[in-house]
Design an enzyme around this catalytic site. Sequence first.
Site, short mmCIF file in Angstrom:
data_model
loop_
_atom_site.label_atom_id
_atom_site.label_comp_id
_atom_site.label_asym_id
_atom_site.label_seq_id
_atom_site.Cartn_x
_atom_site.Cartn_y
_atom_site.Cartn_z
N SER A 1 4.49 -1.08 3.93
CA SER A 1 4.78 -2.45 4.18
C SER A 1 4.86 -3.55 3.21
O SER A 1 3.76 -3.55 2.52
CB SER A 1 3.84 -2.84 5.59
OG SER A 1 4.16 -2.12 6.40
N GLU B 1 -10.81 -1.24 8.25
CA GLU B 1 -9.56 -1.75 9.13
C GLU B 1 -10.27 -2.52 9.96
O GLU B 1 -11.30 -2.39 10.69
CB GLU B 1 -8.89 -0.62 9.51
CG GLU B 1 -7.62 -0.25 8.71
CD GLU B 1 -6.41 0.24 9.21
OE1 GLU B 1 -5.66 -0.50 9.66
OE2 GLU B 1 -6.19 1.45 9.52
N GLN C 1 0.80 -1.25 -0.03
CA GLN C 1 0.02 0.12 0.13
C GLN C 1 0.97 1.38 0.06
O GLN C 1 1.62 1.68 0.91
CB GLN C 1 -1.02 0.02 1.24
CG GLN C 1 -1.59 1.13 1.58
CD GLN C 1 -2.10 1.35 2.90
OE1 GLN C 1 -3.23 0.30 3.18
NE2 GLN C 1 -1.94 2.19 3.77
N GLY C 2 0.86 2.08 -0.96
CA GLY C 2 1.76 3.19 -1.19
C GLY C 2 0.85 4.41 -0.71
O GLY C 2 0.30 5.05 -1.67
N SER D 1 1.55 6.65 2.69
CA SER D 1 2.21 7.55 3.43
C SER D 1 3.58 8.01 2.56
O SER D 1 3.81 7.32 1.78
CB SER D 1 2.83 6.83 4.75
OG SER D 1 1.63 6.45 5.55
#
Lengths: 343, 377
Positions: free
Chosen positions: B158, B241, B123-124, B126
């Site tokens: 991550s 989430e 996941q890009g 931040s």
Amino acid sequence: VLAVYTDEQKMLDDAVRKFARDYGLNSPADLKVVDRAAGWKALSEMGIAGLRARESSGAPMASAVEIAIAVSALAERLVPLPLLGSALFPAELLALAQAPAERLSAVTEGRQSACILFDAELAEVADAGVQTAYSWDCQGAEFGLSITPSGSEYSVALHPITSTTDHKGADLTRAVSQVEVGAPVESYTLSAGNRERWLAFALTLLAADILGAMRGALNGAVEYSKVRIQYKVPIGSFQAVQHMCSEALVKITGTVGTVNYAAWCIDELSPAEALLAARTAKAYAVSVGRPVCETVMQVYGGLGQTWESIAHLYLRRVMVSTYLLGGLQSMLAGIADARLGVK
Amino acid sequence: MDYRDTPEEAAFRADARAWFAEHTSADWTHVEDEQEQTRLRRQWHQNLYKAGYAGMAWPTEYGGLGLNAVYSAILAEEAVSTQAPQLPPYIGYMGAAIQAYGTEAQKRHFLPTMLSGEIAWCQGFSEPEAGSDIASLRTRAVLEGDEWVVNGQKMWTSGAHEADWCFLLVRTEPDLPKHKGITCLLTEMDRPGIEVRKIYLSNGIPETSEVFFDNVRIPASQMLGQRGDGWPIAMTTVSFERGPIEVGAVQRYEIVLEKIEQAAAERGLLGDPRIRSELALAYARGQALRLASLEELSARVSGVAAGEAGSLCKLLWSESEQALQALSLDVLGVDAWTGKEAEKMAEYFSARAVSVYGGTAQIQKNIVAQRILGMPR
């Protein structure tokens, strides 16, 4: 698994909250004007005290989850009526000791006022040899109950109360009194398991009481923070104040979970499991109760330090519920014994 | 209120327990080689999928099982109990975003392989200058013909070093207000111009990465949703989430507490009243975390919109987990500092990150204050 209230439980919650708006406190000044007799009559008519009366099968009318909901809703508004001390605690003990139906119904229907006889620390229930004891959350009780070990079981004894001296206790909503009692006039056998169940019931409801008080205290402080203007803005817009209130709500959320579970355990699991859950609920509630109420006093600022503020009433109520039947260290010792073995 | 498994849940739990007991390899945690770890994790993901243990709450039309989040929670509990690796968390929230915003072709193309573990994602979101304030991200994408040209840097990505694809947020409209000018692109990680550097956390483990984009060309057809949809898409992923039970945090807490109790017993500390009290309090905090999370999960499953209640559970989780790891060091005493219990020291540092990732504790407190308590902005 589904940890949500049923529709009936939500209705009960609404009904008790509505009652609590009428008979609860908005400020310490209300202590002088609240009509306790009318309140007690109305509460009896709602049948809250009778929810733990036993059906012919021996099962309680309502589960302890309902009782915890009601106790918490009353504490949220600081209702100064002796539901726990003079009705729920003695009635549950009489029921578990299988006292005659008439004895039990006199208490659950509000015809006769009873109390638990505590030691001077309010941490233990006195035994049958007691002459001077302490009563909590009941005024003008006609008899008190003691618990005495008897072989592998226990005996619950009923003592006439001969004189009562009220103390100026910290909690202004519920009385602490010194009572002189006579020798037992009746006694009933209480199994070891049922003694644990009673203790689980009482500890869980004290945790529910602390929970309700925290909620009521925080609600008031949050509403105040929305209208109190400093530097031309509501103080509730400051992150420092927001974070204090958020942290308090986190602590309340943790308490809700442990109280609901402990209440469920009382009627569903073994006495040992129920007692562990109850001690857990009370340990958690006690570990957060005073800090939350202290935070609330801080949010009210100078006003929160005055006698006229409701803030100290919540803190006082929490403190007494904290120490009754054992404070934090006592709860933790019980949990440690259950999990790690007795040392 | 019912804290027992339903008969269906109990049967599912028993099956899962037996399956994990049979298939989890005991030496999982002791593999040192990172490439071998990656290979084993992927293999494990594919095995789980084949056994029917991936996508519990996904719609069946995209290869899921169409069950509810209680089953995800049971699966996580059983996985943690056997120390099996967890499925990567992105499956839930990236899958939800693709389900909500993808074209039919994108859904058919990406969802089955994401679920089966054939394709690994990262996941890009931040960036160095966009942490909590994610909407201020600066990675630029400019449309040239039918390709986006991307330049910039992502951080805390991550799994980037082992991912095949990236779910990327980029700024496409620099002149619009910051929330409106963001677009979501899906890209292969092996496109020219993408460089991944591992970030070693304070526990000594390369748990995350930074990713650099230097004139990376991505086909316009790999845009998710419309131009400018990036922010609502990001919000979809955040709202999806999972709670502490579903990520296995509750079960892990209980296992760590048992290990601390064992360590205390081995060191003759079970007679120490202070240690006994601390262990009991840690148990009470763990129960509060478990039971509050169970109520939040139950509310979600019953269709009561939860959203912000997740922030309360996240705060309970980070506080209890960090207190537990501090207690662990307390009980281990000198063994924690002299390297005899290096793994426990690493666990302590891992717990420090819990109050930062997935929204810092301070952001969670803002959310609780403003959206639950209704305090003014």
